[in-house]
Design a protein around this motif. Structure first.
Motif, mmCIF file in Angstrom:
data_model
loop_
_atom_site.group_PDB
_atom_site.id
_atom_site.type_symbol
_atom_site.label_atom_id
_atom_site.label_comp_id
_atom_site.label_asym_id
_atom_site.label_seq_id
_atom_site.Cartn_x
_atom_site.Cartn_y
_atom_site.Cartn_z
ATOM 1 N N SER A 39 0.828 -1.201 0.000
ATOM 2 C CA SER A 39 0.000 0.000 0.000
ATOM 3 C C SER A 39 0.866 1.256 0.000
ATOM 4 C CB SER A 39 -0.929 -0.010 1.210
ATOM 5 O OG SER A 39 -1.684 1.168 1.270
ATOM 6 N N LEU A 40 1.904 1.235 0.790
ATOM 7 C CA LEU A 40 2.819 2.373 0.852
ATOM 8 C C LEU A 40 3.515 2.586 -0.497
ATOM 9 C CD1 LEU A 40 3.842 4.406 2.990
ATOM 10 C CD2 LEU A 40 5.758 2.862 3.379
ATOM 11 N N ALA A 41 3.872 1.490 -1.158
ATOM 12 C CA ALA A 41 4.581 1.589 -2.434
ATOM 13 C C ALA A 41 3.696 2.114 -3.561
ATOM 14 C CB ALA A 41 5.148 0.221 -2.818
ATOM 15 N N VAL A 42 2.402 1.807 -3.524
ATOM 16 C CA VAL A 42 1.533 2.210 -4.630
ATOM 17 C C VAL A 42 0.740 3.490 -4.346
ATOM 18 C CG1 VAL A 42 1.307 -0.151 -5.486
ATOM 19 C CG2 VAL A 42 -0.403 0.752 -3.904
ATOM 20 N N THR A 43 1.010 4.133 -3.223
ATOM 21 C CA THR A 43 0.330 5.383 -2.892
ATOM 22 C C THR A 43 1.305 6.537 -3.127
ATOM 23 O OG1 THR A 43 -0.937 4.212 -1.212
ATOM 24 C CG2 THR A 43 -0.985 6.617 -1.135
ATOM 25 N N PRO A 44 1.171 7.231 -4.243
ATOM 26 C CA PRO A 44 2.139 8.279 -4.586
ATOM 27 C C PRO A 44 2.261 9.382 -3.530
ATOM 28 C CG PRO A 44 0.682 7.839 -6.445
ATOM 29 C CD PRO A 44 0.149 7.074 -5.270
ATOM 30 N N ALA A 45 1.180 9.740 -2.876
ATOM 31 C CA ALA A 45 1.243 10.814 -1.880
ATOM 32 C C ALA A 45 2.144 10.436 -0.713
ATOM 33 C CB ALA A 45 -0.159 11.138 -1.371
ATOM 34 N N LEU A 46 2.251 9.154 -0.407
ATOM 35 C CA LEU A 46 3.098 8.714 0.699
ATOM 36 C C LEU A 46 4.527 8.457 0.254
ATOM 37 C CD1 LEU A 46 0.665 6.258 2.510
ATOM 38 C CD2 LEU A 46 1.209 8.603 3.125
ATOM 39 N N SER A 47 4.740 8.268 -1.030
ATOM 40 C CA SER A 47 6.078 7.972 -1.550
ATOM 41 C C SER A 47 6.850 9.223 -1.936
ATOM 42 C CB SER A 47 5.964 7.071 -2.782
ATOM 43 O OG SER A 47 5.217 5.934 -2.492
ATOM 44 N N SER A 48 6.163 10.341 -2.058
ATOM 45 C CA SER A 48 6.797 11.571 -2.515
ATOM 46 C C SER A 48 7.769 12.114 -1.469
ATOM 47 C CB SER A 48 5.718 12.621 -2.797
ATOM 48 O OG SER A 48 6.318 13.844 -3.125
ATOM 49 N N ASP A 49 8.837 12.701 -1.951
ATOM 50 C CA ASP A 49 9.823 13.332 -1.063
ATOM 51 C C ASP A 49 9.760 14.853 -1.172
ATOM 52 O OD1 ASP A 49 10.787 10.884 -0.174
ATOM 53 O OD2 ASP A 49 12.187 10.723 -1.861
ATOM 54 N N ASP A 50 8.708 15.378 -1.756
ATOM 55 C CA ASP A 50 8.586 16.806 -2.009
ATOM 56 C C ASP A 50 7.872 17.513 -0.852
ATOM 57 O OD1 ASP A 50 8.810 19.200 -3.318
ATOM 58 O OD2 ASP A 50 7.053 18.851 -4.592
ATOM 59 N N TYR A 51 8.430 17.435 0.354
ATOM 60 C CA TYR A 51 7.808 18.063 1.516
ATOM 61 C C TYR A 51 8.755 19.039 2.210
ATOM 62 C CZ TYR A 51 4.229 14.531 0.958
ATOM 63 O OH TYR A 51 3.240 13.738 0.455
ATOM 64 N N GLY A 52 9.861 19.379 1.586
ATOM 65 C CA GLY A 52 10.802 20.324 2.186
ATOM 66 C C GLY A 52 11.438 19.726 3.428
ATOM 67 N N VAL A 53 11.422 20.495 4.542
ATOM 68 C CA VAL A 53 12.023 20.001 5.778
ATOM 69 C C VAL A 53 11.085 19.057 6.537
ATOM 70 C CG1 VAL A 53 13.556 21.966 6.072
ATOM 71 C CG2 VAL A 53 11.261 22.060 7.024
ATOM 72 N N ASP A 54 9.816 19.037 6.162
ATOM 73 C CA ASP A 54 8.858 18.117 6.775
ATOM 74 C C ASP A 54 9.148 16.705 6.262
ATOM 75 O OD1 ASP A 54 6.686 16.862 7.883
ATOM 76 O OD2 ASP A 54 5.187 17.821 6.610
ATOM 77 N N PRO A 55 9.235 15.720 7.154
ATOM 78 C CA PRO A 55 9.535 14.362 6.689
ATOM 79 C C PRO A 55 8.420 13.747 5.845
ATOM 80 C CG PRO A 55 9.127 14.377 9.045
ATOM 81 C CD PRO A 55 9.130 15.798 8.597
ATOM 82 N N GLY A 56 7.260 14.368 5.856
ATOM 83 C CA GLY A 56 6.172 13.890 5.006
ATOM 84 C C GLY A 56 5.302 12.850 5.680
ATOM 85 N N PRO A 57 4.140 12.615 5.090
ATOM 86 C CA PRO A 57 3.190 11.687 5.691
ATOM 87 C C PRO A 57 3.612 10.219 5.587
ATOM 88 C CG PRO A 57 2.358 12.468 3.592
ATOM 89 C CD PRO A 57 3.609 13.242 3.889
ATOM 90 N N GLY A 58 4.623 9.922 4.796
ATOM 91 C CA GLY A 58 5.058 8.539 4.653
ATOM 92 C C GLY A 58 6.005 8.073 5.738
#
Length: 167
Positions: free
Chosen positions: A29-48
């Motif tokens: 699920s993590l691998a196929v969910t683009p919003a969780l795989s993205s690294d475009d969150y700046g200094v925020d580690p992101g929802p993934g």
């Protein structure tokens, strides 16, 4: 071998396999969910980050359970009748899982209420007759009341109070 059922190495193997199955589902699920795989969150580690941390911990735990269960299973013989008890003890849960696999597409085919009534009434009746100890109320009557209350409350709460479509 330990006489405590929870310490049986086969139980550790089964628990680790079950946990491992859900870890695989989580990683997929993590691998196929683009919003969780993205690294475009700046200094925020992101929802993934949190799912990755939790899945890593759960995966390590599953592998430890499987490894320890395999090690102990190979070094300790099974108690007499273990495999027969395991087969008898897992038959009903396996059939339940199979009916759930049928239930989900049935919701799309015939709707939430009919599919839920069929599933719930069938299982509650089966389990009622299976555990019946000669009580005064028929398991079919109890299953019917339980089905009406359970399915009715879910439908009322989700559809009418919250406004979530269920089928």
């Amino acid at each position: 071998m330990s006489s405590v059922p929870g310490r049986d190495p086969r139980n550790q193997l089964a628990a680790g396999s079950f946990l491992g199955f859900w870890c695989l589902a989580g990683w997929w699920s993590l691998a196929v969910t683009p919003a969780l795989s993205s690294d475009d969150y700046g200094v925020d580690p992101g929802p993934g980050l949190l799912p990755r941390l939790v899945l890593t911990i759960l995966t390590v735990g599953a592998l430890l359970l499987i490894g320890n269960g395999m090690r102990r299973m190979l070094s300790e013989p099974a108690e007499p009748g273990f495999w027969d008890r395991l087969r008898r003890g897992t038959l009903v849960p396996a059939i339940f899982v199979a009916t759930l696999a049928i239930y989900v597409p049935a919701i799309d085919l015939i709707g939430y209420v009919p599919a839920s009534v069929i599933l719930t009434l069938a299982w509650m009746t089966f389990l009622g007759y299976r555990s019946r100890e000669g009580g005064p109320i028929s398991p079919l009557l109890q299953a019917g009341a339980g089905t009406a209350i359970g399915v009715g409350l879910i439908y009322l709460i989700f559809v009418h109070l919250i406004g979530v479509p269920v089928g």
